[in-house]
Design an enzyme around this catalytic site. Structure first.
Site, PDB file in Angstrom:
ATOM      1  N   CYS A  67       0.812  -1.229   0.000  1.00 32.02           N
ATOM      2  CA  CYS A  67       0.000   0.000   0.000  1.00 32.02           C
ATOM      3  C   CYS A  67       0.837   1.268   0.000  1.00 32.02           C
ATOM      4  O   CYS A  67       0.321   2.347  -0.270  1.00 32.02           O
ATOM      5  CB  CYS A  67      -0.957  -0.016   1.191  1.00 32.02           C
ATOM      6  N   HIS A  94      -3.467   7.000   2.382  1.00 32.80           N
ATOM      7  CA  HIS A  94      -3.839   5.717   1.786  1.00 32.80           C
ATOM      8  C   HIS A  94      -5.223   5.335   2.306  1.00 32.80           C
ATOM      9  O   HIS A  94      -5.536   5.528   3.477  1.00 32.80           O
ATOM     10  CB  HIS A  94      -2.799   4.667   2.181  1.00 32.80           C
ATOM     11  N   ASN A 150     -10.152  -0.422  -0.860  1.00 27.73           N
ATOM     12  CA  ASN A 150      -8.692  -0.363  -0.760  1.00 27.73           C
ATOM     13  C   ASN A 150      -8.094  -0.963  -2.030  1.00 27.73           C
ATOM     14  O   ASN A 150      -8.134  -2.179  -2.226  1.00 27.73           O
ATOM     15  CB  ASN A 150      -8.241  -1.135   0.486  1.00 27.73           C
TER      16      ASN A 150
HETATM   17  O1  UT7 Z   1      -3.989  -1.369   3.308  1.00 30.58           O
HETATM   18  C1  UT7 Z   1      -2.899  -1.909   3.964  1.00 30.58           C
HETATM   19  C2  UT7 Z   1      -2.985  -1.881   5.416  1.00 30.58           C
HETATM   20  N1  UT7 Z   1      -4.200  -2.481   5.879  1.00 30.58           N
HETATM   21  C3  UT7 Z   1      -4.903  -1.886   6.813  1.00 30.58           C
HETATM   22  O2  UT7 Z   1      -4.549  -0.808   7.220  1.00 30.58           O
HETATM   23  C4  UT7 Z   1      -6.096  -2.600   7.393  1.00 30.58           C
HETATM   24  C5  UT7 Z   1      -6.069  -2.553   8.894  1.00 30.58           C
HETATM   25  N2  UT7 Z   1      -7.117  -3.259   9.537  1.00 30.58           N
HETATM   26  C6  UT7 Z   1      -8.437  -2.949   9.426  1.00 30.58           C
HETATM   27  O3  UT7 Z   1      -8.813  -2.080   8.681  1.00 30.58           O
HETATM   28  C7  UT7 Z   1      -9.417  -3.668  10.289  1.00 30.58           C
HETATM   29  O4  UT7 Z   1      -8.713  -4.398  11.252  1.00 30.58           O
HETATM   30  C8  UT7 Z   1     -10.381  -4.632   9.523  1.00 30.58           C
HETATM   31  C9  UT7 Z   1     -11.339  -3.826   8.677  1.00 30.58           C
HETATM   32  C10 UT7 Z   1      -9.561  -5.565   8.651  1.00 30.58           C
HETATM   33  C11 UT7 Z   1     -11.186  -5.440  10.519  1.00 30.58           C
HETATM   34  O5  UT7 Z   1     -11.909  -4.570  11.392  1.00 30.58           O
HETATM   35  P1  UT7 Z   1     -11.810  -4.752  12.967  1.00 30.58           P
HETATM   36  O6  UT7 Z   1     -12.694  -3.740  13.545  1.00 30.58           O
HETATM   37  O7  UT7 Z   1     -10.366  -4.711  13.349  1.00 30.58           O
HETATM   38  O8  UT7 Z   1     -12.458  -6.163  13.182  1.00 30.58           O
HETATM   39  P2  UT7 Z   1     -11.788  -7.453  13.840  1.00 30.58           P
HETATM   40  O9  UT7 Z   1     -10.814  -8.089  12.918  1.00 30.58           O
HETATM   41  O10 UT7 Z   1     -11.325  -7.117  15.205  1.00 30.58           O
HETATM   42  O11 UT7 Z   1     -13.072  -8.379  13.949  1.00 30.58           O
HETATM   43  C12 UT7 Z   1     -14.171  -8.056  14.785  1.00 30.58           C
HETATM   44  C13 UT7 Z   1     -15.249  -9.087  14.588  1.00 30.58           C
HETATM   45  C14 UT7 Z   1     -14.746 -10.513  14.599  1.00 30.58           C
HETATM   46  O12 UT7 Z   1     -15.712 -11.303  15.231  1.00 30.58           O
HETATM   47  P3  UT7 Z   1     -15.520 -11.751  16.759  1.00 30.58           P
HETATM   48  O13 UT7 Z   1     -14.246 -12.531  16.789  1.00 30.58           O
HETATM   49  O14 UT7 Z   1     -15.456 -10.484  17.545  1.00 30.58           O
HETATM   50  O15 UT7 Z   1     -16.755 -12.570  17.012  1.00 30.58           O
HETATM   51  C15 UT7 Z   1     -14.655 -10.888  13.171  1.00 30.58           C
HETATM   52  O16 UT7 Z   1     -14.778 -12.280  12.945  1.00 30.58           O
HETATM   53  O17 UT7 Z   1     -15.841  -8.904  13.288  1.00 30.58           O
HETATM   54  C16 UT7 Z   1     -15.826 -10.144  12.590  1.00 30.58           C
HETATM   55  N3  UT7 Z   1     -15.697  -9.866  11.164  1.00 30.58           N
HETATM   56  C17 UT7 Z   1     -16.751  -9.633  10.374  1.00 30.58           C
HETATM   57  N4  UT7 Z   1     -18.078  -9.614  10.606  1.00 30.58           N
HETATM   58  C18 UT7 Z   1     -18.893  -9.332   9.575  1.00 30.58           C
HETATM   59  C19 UT7 Z   1     -14.565  -9.755  10.431  1.00 30.58           C
HETATM   60  N5  UT7 Z   1     -14.871  -9.458   9.163  1.00 30.58           N
HETATM   61  C20 UT7 Z   1     -16.213  -9.374   9.096  1.00 30.58           C
HETATM   62  C21 UT7 Z   1     -17.125  -9.089   8.058  1.00 30.58           C
HETATM   63  N6  UT7 Z   1     -18.443  -9.070   8.334  1.00 30.58           N
HETATM   64  N7  UT7 Z   1     -16.712  -8.804   6.807  1.00 30.58           N
END
Ligand code: UT7
Length: 332
Positions: free
Chosen positions: A116, A256, A286
């Site tokens: 990225c 980004h 993204n």
């Molecule tokens: O571009 C290069 C660099 N990349 C980034 O900067 C991305 C950085 N990370 C992020 O943007 C975020 O961490 C994500 C968007 C990838 C994820 O968001 P989050 O708020 O950090 O969610 P999480 O991974 O902590 O997951 C929270 C919950 C989980 O469920 P439990 O374990 O709490 O029951 C996930 O399984 O949300 C669940 N989950 C979803 N639920 C519905 C993860 N993806 C989804 C989804 N729909 N698509």
């Protein structure tokens, strides 16, 4: 200090026609429009669906538009740098394929892999070639066909990424406006959090790597999120300090586009009002190396000569950094 100042003298972008909405994703994986919008800010993204088309095709479209609007012939291009993590093939490189497709018969080129942060790494590299005095017309492209490495059964990644390409022309500045300063970083310590595990020399393709889905993007979101906010905030702050810039001096912060919450946290930490922050993640998602040039392309008409821009990115590697430039021309 270089004698020749390099500037972005034109920008253009390309996104495929197909719109993948959150509603369509709801039919593919267990997710919801509400989750995607609240956690990422994304409503839709573009996907390249045409059989036989790849990253170089999107990049070539962006460059064709760029050449047309800047009145540049393809033969004048001397060097093409293509930042991408989704090259058409591991080799040969994508930059020279683009040169072939656009008819840049006098150019050489190479790919740059910085995930990225690819576009700002590319801008840094392209600017140095122009500042050297030897190069007058350099293309820097950020292009990624993320749909080629995304697993549409993995809800943690498939809702985030989209396809697109953005290209800039870098030339010697004629008005002293252009690339001023930058702070770039790279640190292999975070590489396990955002990676394509197989397909390289470490884990060549095999039945096992395919069965384990190791040819798809893997991301552990939370550590990447935290490192992205810290990395971009610290770097922008230091870059502003050493150039004696306040938030009032900076016309646009161009981050980004990985997650609207990351963008908001960085803007907050730096005291930037959101009106000064370029955001288009809602409709493109993204697009990895393409996010920053796609933002600049969409908002080009708002840009005025002398506007002070800070571009910042964070990505797999980890790679991160920030560039400070004075925009060189009035957007049409
Ligand atoms: O571009 C290069 C660099 N990349 C980034 O900067 C991305 C950085 N990370 C992020 O943007 C975020 O961490 C994500 C968007 C990838 C994820 O968001 P989050 O708020 O950090 O969610 P999480 O991974 O902590 O997951 C929270 C919950 C989980 O469920 P439990 O374990 O709490 O029951 C996930 O399984 O949300 C669940 N989950 C979803 N639920 C519905 C993860 N993806 C989804 C989804 N729909 N698509």
């Amino acid at each position: 200090m270089a004698n020749t100042k390099a500037c972005i003298s034109g920008i253009h972008g390309y996104v495929p026609d197909y719109v993948l909405t959150n509603q369509e994703l709801e039919q593919m994986v267990e997710t919801s429009d509400e989750w995607i919008q609240t956690r990422t800010g994304i409503k839709e993204r573009r996907i390249l669906k045409e059989e036989g088309k790849a990253t170089s095709d999107m990049a070539a479209e962006a460059v064709k538009g760029l050449l047309e609007k800047t009145g540049t012939s393809a033969e004048e291009i001397e060097l093409t740098i293509c930042a991408t993590v989704t090259p058409d093939t591991p080799f040969p490189d994508t930059a020279n394929t683009i040169n072939h497709k656009i008819g840049a018969a006098n150019a050489w080129g190479f790919d740059l892999s910085a995930a990225c942060s690819g576009f700002i790494y590319g801008l840094s590299t392209g600017a140095r070639f122009v500042e050297s005095g030897r190069y007058k017309k350099v293309l820097v492209i950020g292009a990624d066909m993320m749909s080629s490495i995304v697993n549409y059964e993995d809800r943690t990644t498939c809702v985030i990424f989209g396809d697109g390409a953005g290209a800039v022309l870098i030339e010697p500045s004629t008005n002293q406006l252009g690339v001023v300063d930058e702070i770039m970083h790279g640190d292999g310590q975070g590489r396990q959090y955002l990676t394509l595990k197989a397909g390289g020399s470490l884990r060549p393709p095999s039945m096992e790597t395919v069965q384990n889905n190791e040819h798809y993007v893997f991301q552990e979101g939370r550590p990447v999120f935290r490192a992205a906010v810290k990395g971009m905030t610290d770097t922008v702050r230091r870059l502003m300090e050493r150039n004696n810039l306040t938030q009032d001096d900076v016309t646009w912060l161009v981050p980004h586009q990985a997650n609207k919450r990351i963008i908001g946290s960085v803007a907050d930490a730096l005291n930037f009002p959101m009106e000064k922050v370029m955001v288009n993640i809602d409709h493109f998602g993204n697009t990895t190396a393409a996010t920053i040039p796609l933002c600049l392309w969409e908002l080009e008409k708002e840009l005025r000569a002398g506007d002070k821009l800070i571009l910042t990115a964070f990505g797999g590697g980890f790679t991160w950094g920030a560039s400070y430039l004075e925009w060189a021309y009035d957007g049409a």
